[in-house]
Design a protein around this motif. Structure first.
Motif, PDB file in Angstrom:
ATOM      1  N   CYS A 198       0.854  -1.184   0.000  1.00  0.00           N
ATOM      2  CA  CYS A 198       0.000   0.000   0.000  1.00  0.00           C
ATOM      3  C   CYS A 198       0.897   1.244   0.000  1.00  0.00           C
ATOM      4  O   CYS A 198       2.119   1.149   0.066  1.00  0.00           O
ATOM      5  N   ALA A 200       1.423   3.393   2.268  1.00  0.00           N
ATOM      6  CA  ALA A 200       2.185   3.550   3.509  1.00  0.00           C
ATOM      7  C   ALA A 200       3.321   2.533   3.616  1.00  0.00           C
ATOM      8  O   ALA A 200       4.282   2.757   4.348  1.00  0.00           O
ATOM      9  N   CYS A 201       3.246   1.396   2.897  1.00  0.00           N
ATOM     10  CA  CYS A 201       4.393   0.468   2.817  1.00  0.00           C
ATOM     11  C   CYS A 201       5.566   1.171   2.123  1.00  0.00           C
ATOM     12  O   CYS A 201       6.711   1.039   2.523  1.00  0.00           O
ATOM     13  N   CYS A 272       3.846  -2.528   8.234  1.00  0.00           N
ATOM     14  CA  CYS A 272       3.193  -1.306   7.723  1.00  0.00           C
ATOM     15  C   CYS A 272       2.104  -0.827   8.689  1.00  0.00           C
ATOM     16  O   CYS A 272       1.259  -1.609   9.135  1.00  0.00           O
TER      17      CYS A 272
HETATM   18 ZN   LIG Z   1       1.002  -1.101   3.694  1.00  0.00          ZN
END
Ligand SMILES: [Zn+2]
Length: 371
Positions: A198, A200-201, A272
């Motif tokens: 995602c 945020a990863c 994450c």
């Molecule tokens: Zn993520």
């Protein structure tokens, strides 16, 4: 008039047939659709199955400016069932070199971008429906506009909204495509929640404001917008057309000045914040601060209290307000050296200043405190 049982029952049957006929496309309509979409259906990986999936899909495009314009146009022309457009801004002359859905008439009228985009798309005569929302997306209204969408496309100009989209899509398991452009270059990352990294990863936290090149500081060129938006649209089409395809999304970097394309990978982060620990913090942020908009000499002042009817607001403007115009989804007027637009959600855009304090004062003097 007397009617036999047989007459009544055959009348009911023929009514039911009429209703079915209204839902099932006629042979002529099917023929027209086959002609219209012939070239994309002939592309085997997309094919008839891809077209059928696209026609029954609902797609949310957040932001109708540079990237969002190309994204919306691509999906509308390709035959998406329903397009939901969201934008908080109005069309300006300086948008025209790179925002392909707008014309000079819309810029001079200061038409809200979502409405202008819908107007242009509908004029082009597609087969899908277009819903337009003039609003500043926040955690509260996102759930309403994104109801039942199959894909979310990023045409925004700020990271706050992108992290909000990420957290929302991770929570609901909706695929989305991140896209960002500045100068001659940009990034694209398709995100399949639960299956791929995602946002945020890949970018755990937003960089500090002054570390980030923006369209305001570094400018932006239409070819970069077109390339980045087309990559995003292409991958988004694939996600909708072939949802069961084995497909490992990567972060892609494009530069239209150097002519370079780089695949940067995108491993999932097992720790994450969003997709592993499920701390979806952007879904719980109040969006209440006045902000200067990227490259616009404009400040957005958020709604306070409950939204008021625009016509009532127009009637109570101070006498010094000039050129007052009440549109379908906007009240717009000139005051001192600024132009002020107020939207049904209560939010105001103050054009002609980057000074947040002055903008807030102007909003208070012209619109007053909520009753
Ligand atoms: Zn993520």
């Amino acid at each position: 008039m007397g009617q036999s049982v047989e007459d009544r029952s055959s009348a009911r049957e023929s009514q039911a047939e009429d209703a079915r006929d209204a839902r099932v496309p006629s042979a002529r309509h099917l023929e027209e659709l086959a002609q219209r979409f012939d070239r994309q259906v002939r592309f085997a990986p997309f094919g008839r199955e891809g077209q059928a999936n696209l026609v029954s899909s609902r797609v949310l495009v957040v932001g109708c400016g540079a990237l969002g314009g190309v994204l919306a146009q691509t999906f509308f022309r390709a035959g998406v069932g329903e397009l939901v457009l969201v934008d908080r801004d109005v069309v300006e002359l300086s948008n025209l070199p790179r925002q392909v859905l707008f014309d000079e008439h819309q810029a001079r009228a200061g038409t809200p971008k979502a409405l202008a985009a819908r107007e242009t798309l509908e004029r082009s005569g597609g087969t899908g429906k277009v819903q337009a929302h003039v609003l500043h997306l926040d955690a509260r209204n996102l759930a309403l506009v994104a109801e039942d969408v199959d894909l979310v496309l990023d045409g925004t100009d700020n990271l706050e909204t992108r992290y909000l989209l990420n957290d929302f899509c991770v929570e609901r398991g909706i695929p989305w495509v991140y896209a960002g452009v500045v100068g001659s270059a940009g990034l694209v990352l398709p995100i399949l929640p639960g299956r791929s990294a995602c946002l945020a990863c890949v970018f755990p936290a937003p960089p500090p404001d002054d570390a980030l090149a923006t369209c305001e500081t570094a400018g932006v060129l239409l070819p970069a917008v077109g390339a980045v938006a087309s990559f995003a649209a292409g991958l988004g089409l694939r996600i909708l057309a072939r949802p069961r395809d084995e497909f490992a999304p990567e972060l892609i970097e494009l530069d239209t000045w150097n002519g370079s394309v780089r695949r940067l990978g995108a491993p999932r982060d097992p720790a994450c914040r969003a997709c592993a620990r499920r701390e979806l913090v952007y879904l719980y942020r109040p969006g209440g601060e006045a902000i200067a908009l990227c490259g616009r000499n404009t400040v957005q002042v958020p709604a306070r209290g409950t939204p008021r009817a625009l016509a009532a607001l127009a009637a109570r403007l101070p006498p010094a307000a000039r050129e007052v115009r009440l549109h379908e989804a906007m009240l717009r007027f000139a005051f001192e050296d600024c132009r002020i637009s107020v939207f049904p959600d209560g939010r105001a855009l103050i054009e002609g200043t980057n000074d947040v304090t002055r903008a807030r004062a102007l909003a208070e003097r012209t619109l007053g405190e909520p009753a």
